[in-house]
Design an enzyme around this catalytic site. Structure first.
Site, PDB file in Angstrom:
ATOM      1  N   ASN A   9     -22.496 -22.512  24.996  1.00  0.00           N
ATOM      2  CA  ASN A   9     -21.457 -23.352  25.595  1.00  0.00           C
ATOM      3  C   ASN A   9     -22.187 -24.345  26.493  1.00  0.00           C
ATOM      4  O   ASN A   9     -22.624 -23.994  27.585  1.00  0.00           O
ATOM      5  CB  ASN A   9     -20.493 -22.462  26.407  1.00  0.00           C
ATOM      6  CG  ASN A   9     -19.496 -23.275  27.206  1.00  0.00           C
ATOM      7  OD1 ASN A   9     -19.369 -24.488  27.001  1.00  0.00           O
ATOM      8  ND2 ASN A   9     -18.805 -22.622  28.121  1.00  0.00           N
ATOM      9  N   LYS A  11     -21.047 -26.832  28.035  1.00  0.00           N
ATOM     10  CA  LYS A  11     -20.225 -27.374  29.131  1.00  0.00           C
ATOM     11  C   LYS A  11     -20.418 -28.891  29.196  1.00  0.00           C
ATOM     12  O   LYS A  11     -20.554 -29.522  28.156  1.00  0.00           O
ATOM     13  CB  LYS A  11     -20.568 -26.668  30.449  1.00  0.00           C
ATOM     14  CG  LYS A  11     -20.505 -25.149  30.285  1.00  0.00           C
ATOM     15  CD  LYS A  11     -20.542 -24.391  31.563  1.00  0.00           C
ATOM     16  CE  LYS A  11     -20.474 -22.897  31.252  1.00  0.00           C
ATOM     17  NZ  LYS A  11     -20.402 -22.057  32.443  1.00  0.00           N
ATOM     18  N   HIS A  94     -11.415 -21.007  28.536  1.00  0.00           N
ATOM     19  CA  HIS A  94     -12.585 -20.702  29.370  1.00  0.00           C
ATOM     20  C   HIS A  94     -12.139 -20.653  30.837  1.00  0.00           C
ATOM     21  O   HIS A  94     -11.263 -21.411  31.249  1.00  0.00           O
ATOM     22  CB  HIS A  94     -13.662 -21.776  29.173  1.00  0.00           C
ATOM     23  CG  HIS A  94     -14.957 -21.399  29.820  1.00  0.00           C
ATOM     24  ND1 HIS A  94     -15.173 -21.575  31.176  1.00  0.00           N
ATOM     25  CD2 HIS A  94     -16.072 -20.832  29.328  1.00  0.00           C
ATOM     26  CE1 HIS A  94     -16.384 -21.131  31.469  1.00  0.00           C
ATOM     27  NE2 HIS A  94     -16.954 -20.667  30.367  1.00  0.00           N
ATOM     28  N   GLU A  96     -13.372 -21.769  33.457  1.00  0.00           N
ATOM     29  CA  GLU A  96     -13.460 -23.047  34.191  1.00  0.00           C
ATOM     30  C   GLU A  96     -12.242 -23.914  33.905  1.00  0.00           C
ATOM     31  O   GLU A  96     -11.791 -24.666  34.759  1.00  0.00           O
ATOM     32  CB  GLU A  96     -14.774 -23.764  33.827  1.00  0.00           C
ATOM     33  CG  GLU A  96     -15.964 -23.089  34.499  1.00  0.00           C
ATOM     34  CD  GLU A  96     -17.283 -23.228  33.757  1.00  0.00           C
ATOM     35  OE1 GLU A  96     -17.392 -24.083  32.859  1.00  0.00           O
ATOM     36  OE2 GLU A  96     -18.210 -22.464  34.090  1.00  0.00           O
ATOM     37  N   GLU A 166     -15.739 -12.622  29.654  1.00  0.00           N
ATOM     38  CA  GLU A 166     -16.587 -13.316  30.619  1.00  0.00           C
ATOM     39  C   GLU A 166     -16.086 -13.062  32.037  1.00  0.00           C
ATOM     40  O   GLU A 166     -15.197 -13.773  32.527  1.00  0.00           O
ATOM     41  CB  GLU A 166     -16.556 -14.828  30.352  1.00  0.00           C
ATOM     42  CG  GLU A 166     -17.104 -15.224  29.007  1.00  0.00           C
ATOM     43  CD  GLU A 166     -17.696 -16.635  29.031  1.00  0.00           C
ATOM     44  OE1 GLU A 166     -18.850 -16.780  28.628  1.00  0.00           O
ATOM     45  OE2 GLU A 166     -17.011 -17.564  29.474  1.00  0.00           O
ATOM     46  N   GLY A 172     -22.586 -18.337  35.561  1.00  0.00           N
ATOM     47  CA  GLY A 172     -23.406 -19.309  36.279  1.00  0.00           C
ATOM     48  C   GLY A 172     -23.951 -18.803  37.609  1.00  0.00           C
ATOM     49  O   GLY A 172     -24.462 -19.574  38.411  1.00  0.00           O
ATOM     50  N   SER A 212     -24.102 -15.277  32.629  1.00  0.00           N
ATOM     51  CA  SER A 212     -25.521 -15.175  33.002  1.00  0.00           C
ATOM     52  C   SER A 212     -26.379 -14.436  31.964  1.00  0.00           C
ATOM     53  O   SER A 212     -27.353 -13.766  32.322  1.00  0.00           O
ATOM     54  CB  SER A 212     -25.681 -14.529  34.389  1.00  0.00           C
ATOM     55  OG  SER A 212     -25.073 -15.340  35.374  1.00  0.00           O
TER      56      SER A 212
HETATM   57  P1  PGA Z   1     -23.459 -18.829  31.987  1.00  0.00           P
HETATM   58  O1  PGA Z   1     -22.046 -19.344  31.427  1.00  0.00           O
HETATM   59  O2  PGA Z   1     -24.190 -18.228  30.828  1.00  0.00           O
HETATM   60  O3  PGA Z   1     -24.131 -20.071  32.520  1.00  0.00           O
HETATM   61  O4  PGA Z   1     -23.167 -17.830  33.042  1.00  0.00           O
HETATM   62  C1  PGA Z   1     -21.325 -18.633  30.451  1.00  0.00           C
HETATM   63  C2  PGA Z   1     -20.055 -19.344  30.132  1.00  0.00           C
HETATM   64  O5  PGA Z   1     -19.430 -19.930  31.027  1.00  0.00           O
HETATM   65  O6  PGA Z   1     -19.611 -19.361  28.960  1.00  0.00           O
END
Ligand code: PGA
Length: 249
Positions: A9, A11, A94, A96, A166, A172, A212
């Site tokens: 992903n 982003k 997601h 976010e 998640e 993140g 992560s």
């Molecule tokens: P990350 O993000 O691996 O940077 O923690 C995962 C995601 O948001 O899909």
């Protein structure tokens, strides 16, 4: 046998030339991968990425879409718009988007239905906040998000959905869930699907862990019974790191 998947992903990162270089560099690894390799890229990279990934094992996805077919929704992208350029996957719900763009279980459900109607494979994200986990509400939150998101889909459609567990506190942050916690949460999601749609359906749904994931922790996460792969954010931006994760499965 459930499909194994490693999905990146990106982003809001990567310009078209960076996307094309990345895909060219990833191609030899994806060719021999023991899983499906998907890159969910920004809208402006989709066309370039699809052209570069043609005749490779790399599949391309979007990170969001609207549920309506067309209309006065300035700035939105319709499912058909993705489908007609051969996008295969789309991330839905997601955290976010839930957090910063006010997506709800209801809009997530509408998007899942629209994705299915347009033969796009949704990557549905569910997960709890740190506060919810500390209050002991994690299981309730993730199973409820799953139930509401899948409402109205047929068993056949549900088997095509890829779910990504998640936990929001792990996204993140560098704080990865333990393999036991991640596997347990995924089992709870699977049990919920079994209670609603039957065991067979639940056993056929690919469920990923995200939050992560990197080259150091991937192998351990993938050694569990129910984690079928990963949705990878930060570590999917560097090809060497992403390759190591693919090779860990
Ligand atoms: P990350 O993000 O691996 O940077 O923690 C995962 C995601 O948001 O899909």
């Amino acid at each position: 046998m459930r499909k194994k998947v490693i999905a990146g992903n990106w982003k809001m990162n990567m310009l078209p030339n960076e996307a094309m270089n990345f895909i060219n560099n990833l191609e030899p690894i994806a060719k021999n991968a023991k899983c499906d390799v998907i890159l969910c890229v920004p809208y402006t990279d989709l066309f370039y990425s699809l052209l570069t990934a043609q005749n490779t094992n790399i599949k391309i996805g979007a990170q969001n879409m609207h549920w309506e077919e067309k209309g006065a929704y300035t700035g939105e992208i319709a499912p058909q718009m993705l489908k007609c350029i051969n996008v295969e996957y789309v991330i839905i719900g997601h955290s976010e988007r839930r957090q910063y763009f006010a997506e709800t279980d209801e809009t997530v459900n509408k998007k899942l239905k629209a994705a299915m109607a347009n033969k796009l494979i949704p990557i549905l994200c569910v997960g709890e906040t740190l506060k919810q986990r500390e209050l002991g509400l994690a299981e309730e939150i993730i199973t409820q998000q799953t139930e509401l998101a899948l409402e109205g889909l047929s068993k056949e459609q549900i088997e095509k959905v890829i779910i990504a567990y998640e936990p929001i506190w792990a996204i993140g942050t560098g704080k990865v869930a333990t393999k036991e916690d991640a596997n347990n949460a995924i089992k709870q999601i699977r049990n919920k699907i079994a209670s609603l749609y039957g065991k067979e359906t639940s056993e056929n749904v690919t469920i990923l862990y995200g939050g992560s994931v990197n080259s150091q922790n991937a192998k351990e996460l993938f050694s569990t019974s129910d984690i079928d792969g990963a949705l990878v954010g930060g570590a999917s931006l560097k090809v060497e790191e992403f390759e190591k994760i693919i090779n860990s499965i």
